[in-house]
Design a protein around this motif. Sequence first.
Motif, PDB file in Angstrom:
ATOM      1  N   LEU A 229       1.229  11.952  -9.653  1.00 23.52           N
ATOM      2  CA  LEU A 229       0.289  13.074  -9.753  1.00 23.52           C
ATOM      3  C   LEU A 229       1.005  14.413  -9.706  1.00 23.52           C
ATOM      4  O   LEU A 229       0.694  15.333 -10.460  1.00 23.52           O
ATOM      5  CB  LEU A 229      -0.738  12.988  -8.624  1.00 23.52           C
ATOM      6  CG  LEU A 229      -1.750  11.843  -8.761  1.00 23.52           C
ATOM      7  CD1 LEU A 229      -2.564  11.694  -7.498  1.00 23.52           C
ATOM      8  CD2 LEU A 229      -2.668  12.128  -9.941  1.00 23.52           C
TER       9      LEU A 229
ATOM     10  N   LEU B 299       1.004   4.034  -2.852  1.00 27.56           N
ATOM     11  CA  LEU B 299       0.504   5.375  -2.541  1.00 27.56           C
ATOM     12  C   LEU B 299       1.552   6.429  -2.885  1.00 27.56           C
ATOM     13  O   LEU B 299       1.250   7.459  -3.510  1.00 27.56           O
ATOM     14  CB  LEU B 299       0.141   5.445  -1.057  1.00 27.56           C
ATOM     15  CG  LEU B 299      -0.636   6.670  -0.604  1.00 27.56           C
ATOM     16  CD1 LEU B 299      -1.994   6.727  -1.286  1.00 27.56           C
ATOM     17  CD2 LEU B 299      -0.821   6.653   0.901  1.00 27.56           C
TER      18      LEU B 299
ATOM     19  N   TRP C 279       0.807  -1.219   0.000  1.00 27.97           N
ATOM     20  CA  TRP C 279       0.000   0.000   0.000  1.00 27.97           C
ATOM     21  C   TRP C 279       0.842   1.272   0.000  1.00 27.97           C
ATOM     22  O   TRP C 279       0.607   2.188  -0.772  1.00 27.97           O
ATOM     23  CB  TRP C 279      -0.932   0.010   1.214  1.00 27.97           C
ATOM     24  CG  TRP C 279      -2.092  -0.869   0.990  1.00 27.97           C
ATOM     25  CD1 TRP C 279      -2.348  -2.083   1.587  1.00 27.97           C
ATOM     26  CD2 TRP C 279      -3.151  -0.653   0.062  1.00 27.97           C
ATOM     27  NE1 TRP C 279      -3.502  -2.617   1.091  1.00 27.97           N
ATOM     28  CE2 TRP C 279      -4.018  -1.764   0.153  1.00 27.97           C
ATOM     29  CE3 TRP C 279      -3.454   0.362  -0.837  1.00 27.97           C
ATOM     30  CZ2 TRP C 279      -5.165  -1.879  -0.613  1.00 27.97           C
ATOM     31  CZ3 TRP C 279      -4.592   0.253  -1.598  1.00 27.97           C
ATOM     32  CH2 TRP C 279      -5.434  -0.854  -1.476  1.00 27.97           C
TER      33      TRP C 279
ATOM     34  N   LEU D  16       1.222   9.345  -5.670  1.00 27.07           N
ATOM     35  CA  LEU D  16       1.359  10.773  -5.357  1.00 27.07           C
ATOM     36  C   LEU D  16       2.454  11.414  -6.193  1.00 27.07           C
ATOM     37  O   LEU D  16       2.298  12.534  -6.708  1.00 27.07           O
ATOM     38  CB  LEU D  16       1.653  10.949  -3.866  1.00 27.07           C
ATOM     39  CG  LEU D  16       0.483  10.649  -2.928  1.00 27.07           C
ATOM     40  CD1 LEU D  16       0.931  10.727  -1.479  1.00 27.07           C
ATOM     41  CD2 LEU D  16      -0.648  11.629  -3.179  1.00 27.07           C
TER      42      LEU D  16
END
Lengths: 205, 446
Positions: A196, A189, A185, A193
């Motif tokens: 993005l 994650l 996870w 991020l």
Amino acid sequence: MRATLIGVQGVELEVVLAALGLEPIPGAPTGDWVDCDYSCRTFPGGWIVVTSQLNLDLATDLELAASTTDQMAVGCEMYSIPMHSYAHGYRNGQLEWSVTHDPDDEARPLAVEGTLPAIVAELRAKALKAQADEDGVDFAFDVPMQLVAHYTGFVYDEDEATDWVRLRATAARPVRPERPRRNLWWPLLLIGLLFLVLWRWWTIP
Amino acid sequence: MRQFQDALRRGAGDMKSWIAAREVELQRGLQRSEQALDTYRRGVERAAQSAQSALVSKAEQLIETGASRILPRPAARSTAVSKPPSPSTPTRKPASAQPGQAAQDWLQEATAQTAAAARGAQDAFTLGLGDQAYAGLGAVGDVLQGDDFGASYQKRMAQERARDAADAQNYAAARTTGQVLGVGGQVLVTGALLGPWGAALVPAAQGVRIGQTAPLILRETAALAGAGGAAGVIGQAIDDVAHWKVGTPGDYGGAIVGGTLGALAARRGNVARAGAAAGLTESVAQDTLNGGLNAQSAARAREAAAAGATVAGLVGASVAKHMDGLPIKAKGVMGERVSRVRNFVRGHKTGPTKKTAHKLPGGGHTFPDLRTYKNGLPQQLIESKFGRKAHLSPRQIQATIELNNYRVDHSVPRDIGAALGLPISVIFPWDWATTQPQLEPGATAP
């Protein structure tokens, strides 16, 4: 809690322990069945019960124990957090029946397989009736443990005996390491991020 | 022979005269039939006209009576159009002084108001995408007729925009009412989709918590709110980095408010709704703190809520589904971890993993999953549960009745979904999905 209970009938304690790769801890005092990683005790009717909270595996260890006797061997495993439990019954080293309680399977709160003894049907009907009468209580969870109790005489949540022998694994006990937990996870994650942020930076006019 | 020929000629002459006489009679008969038919047609038309005029008169009387009760006199209204109306745009017509004409004008006016409200509702409900869809479909039809798609689409979009502008100018109240209704419908449908309907589609999002589960104490609620606020700050910081700007205190304050309220809303168990609450609150709070709400604030808040709900719902549902499908052992570990986190937040230390029996006053034993300590003294016995349909066993029910320090922690897969879905929805730079212009840092609202 997680616990595994294995009962074997008509065989010497040393034989069962050797099959499971266990031995008594020299000099250790006796205690109740949850005092140690592995414990064992004899019960009337020639039953030997071996218990463990974490380290016995019902699928493999019960088969090993059952292979030592030409009589019955029963065992159950319980996971009280997800409320999942199941039991197997062996005779002459052959799997005869299985009972599984999966709380998520509402259609079959107690799934049964094999040649079932009469006690299975009796306990099952009793539990399902109680469950239908009292919503919100999981009576079916206890059925696999009640089956072990029926044969061996060991009732896991009523037993007050303090003469359980503390055991330890021998070098011969097959090592069954838990599969290493891969926690994906956080990396996922962070990668998301990062992607993005880079994407937003790239698309700024 | 001559006599025979004369007789033959006379016979032929008689036949011709007989045929001519029959033709004359036939024509006269046709003429009479046509006259009768014409007379009948005229009679029917007269009857229809009289019935129609009677009906219209009655209807006009009814409409006029109703209009006089609901609205002021049409003649008192003024036109709001400042420039000559184009044929394609709806405009008000001057009222007539004649009662029948006034009723017809009122009917047309009511129809136009209703249409403007419906267009406003459609625009709001579809986030403005309805016009584009309509123009696109029309342009596809034009392509089939041989027109260019791009030009046709632009032309139709221009028409839609002109009509929206005309509605806003001529029927502002009706359009605004429609937009409010459209937003309401959007909220209702989205709420149902992300609530009961969505839960029905995603079994992992279901699950009823055990009734004996210990509620969050004030300290846990505060920690939850703090975590939400921290997620808001992180999200704003990421947004700043992504846009190479420095957010205003209002930006950060709004992000904290949104994240905090979203986290508190997540306690209800629906992460999509919590994401919507976080997005909406953050947008409104940022606009308020950055100089006040403006004309775009409502639309921005609506879009932020929709984006927040979408991201939180999708991530939350995916995580919940993953958690629901974990092996039994992993579910056990997860339930125990959640209990450990709760103990940490409550300020209690957790004992070792190995379970020990606890004798119950009424007989029998229970085996709590965790024991907590504070200042070296035993505090609580924790029974952890994880799963959509986990319940207590009869012995555990007995423990909840007989022991004062027996605590039940029941977490369901959607809790883990909310714990990951909400922060990601707050942190995720979803402004790509919005159509409303965002305020520049420090800019004051018009």
